[in-house]
Design an enzyme around this catalytic site. Structure first.
Site, PDB file in Angstrom:
ATOM      1  N   ASP A 245     -25.680  19.340  23.844  1.00  0.00           N
ATOM      2  CA  ASP A 245     -26.497  18.970  22.690  1.00  0.00           C
ATOM      3  C   ASP A 245     -27.834  19.705  22.662  1.00  0.00           C
ATOM      4  OD1 ASP A 245     -27.565  17.589  24.894  1.00  0.00           O
ATOM      5  OD2 ASP A 245     -26.643  15.703  24.286  1.00  0.00           O
TER       6      ASP A 245
ATOM      7  N   GLU B 170     -24.088   8.168  19.906  1.00  0.00           N
ATOM      8  CA  GLU B 170     -24.629   6.822  20.051  1.00  0.00           C
ATOM      9  C   GLU B 170     -23.528   5.771  19.840  1.00  0.00           C
ATOM     10  OE1 GLU B 170     -27.548   6.621  21.186  1.00  0.00           O
ATOM     11  OE2 GLU B 170     -29.068   7.711  20.052  1.00  0.00           O
TER      12      GLU B 170
ATOM     13  N   ASP C 288     -26.821   2.663  27.251  1.00  0.00           N
ATOM     14  CA  ASP C 288     -25.927   2.011  26.288  1.00  0.00           C
ATOM     15  C   ASP C 288     -24.560   2.681  26.244  1.00  0.00           C
ATOM     16  OD1 ASP C 288     -26.550   4.384  25.059  1.00  0.00           O
ATOM     17  OD2 ASP C 288     -27.398   3.495  23.239  1.00  0.00           O
TER      18      ASP C 288
ATOM     19  N   HIS D 277     -23.852   5.866  25.794  1.00  0.00           N
ATOM     20  CA  HIS D 277     -23.631   7.025  24.925  1.00  0.00           C
ATOM     21  C   HIS D 277     -23.412   8.287  25.740  1.00  0.00           C
ATOM     22  CE1 HIS D 277     -28.136   7.565  25.209  1.00  0.00           C
ATOM     23  NE2 HIS D 277     -27.765   8.827  25.267  1.00  0.00           N
TER      24      HIS D 277
END
Length: 262
Positions: A70, A146, A139, A141
């Site tokens: 990314d 996400e 979380d 991801h």
């Protein structure tokens, strides 16, 4: 799924670096070995170990092509928080990989969607990724996918959640508002299309994410759970991250790995 539990972060990184190095050395095909790479705190120890091996002559990256996961949208690569900058500062400047073999999404592309499509096409042109190294957020991801991102997603523009911007704010003067609101990211489908996936999970703050990856159901809420559907997924973790695994699961993977070493 294979879960490799190590005593601490340092040993986890050593194990992962050894695994990657052996895969590169064993690669005998005419095409380059294609390696997917992440940024963040999780892989820094692995990059240091691989750089040591390179300097010691144990491994070369001259026939390795890399694709990063990314990049922030709107950050020039010279910005000290761009992932282009991070990768060169922490890894590429310390190994013998040819500059033309490094692929990182262009956060300043005039047409971000076209840039993402080009990235997918270039990965395909090499015959896909041989091994994708990654880390996950608290979380769950994976890359910038996400919670509730499609588990078949491809490389594209991602909106970052407030939680992610708060966590990453520590790199931007502790100001979440300075963290870009969007990023370019490979998709979950991009990662799971690779021949192997090796995910690093360390620290007490990742206990829920590890449990969701290993014991939970496959769900868009925890994009890391897509690893359960991969035929060659490995999670390398440390003891601190195992706090929410059930005792039987913990013992099972320790037992399996013990037998692997025999």
């Amino acid at each position: 799924m294979r879960v490799v539990i190590q005593d601490n972060y340092e040993k986890m990184c050593q194990w992962a670096a050894n695994y990657i190095a052996e895969k590169i050395k064993a690669h005998k095909e005419d095409r380059p070995f294609v390696l997917g790479l992440p940024t963040g705190s999780s892989p820094i120890g692995v990059y240091k170990e691989l750089a040591k091996k390179n300097k010691a002559g144990e491994i070369t990256f001259k026939n390795v092509v890399t694709f990063n996961m990314d990049e922030y949208l709107g950050l020039p690569r010279e910005h000290d928080q761009s992932y282009w900058y991070f990768m060169h500062d922490n890894f590429f400047d310390h190994i013998d990989i040819p500059a033309e073999n490094v692929n990182i999404l262009n956060g300043m592309a005039e047409d971000p969607e076209a840039e993402c499509a080009r990235y997918e096409e270039k990965i395909a042109s090499y015959g896909g990724v041989d091994l994708f190294l990654g880390g996950i957020g608290v979380d769950g991801h994976l890359a910038f996918n996400e919670p509730f991102t499609s588990l078949t997603s491809r490389t594209g523009v991602r909106d970052l959640t407030t939680d992610t911007r708060i966590v990453n704010g520590r790199f931007f003067g502790n100001d979440p508002e300075k963290v870009p609101a969007q990023a370019l990211s490979v998709g979950i489908g991009t990662v799971t299309d690779s021949k192997e996936v090796l995910i690093l999970i360390s620290g007490h703050n990742k206990t829920r994410a590890l449990a969701a990856s290993v014991e939970g159901g496959v769900s868009q809420k925890w994009t890391c759970s897509a690893l359960q559907l991969h035929k060659a997924a490995i999670i390398a973790c440390d003891e601190e991250a195992c706090g929410e695994l059930t005792v039987d699961t913990y013992k099972y993977f320790l037992d399996i790995e013990k037998k692997e070493r025999l």
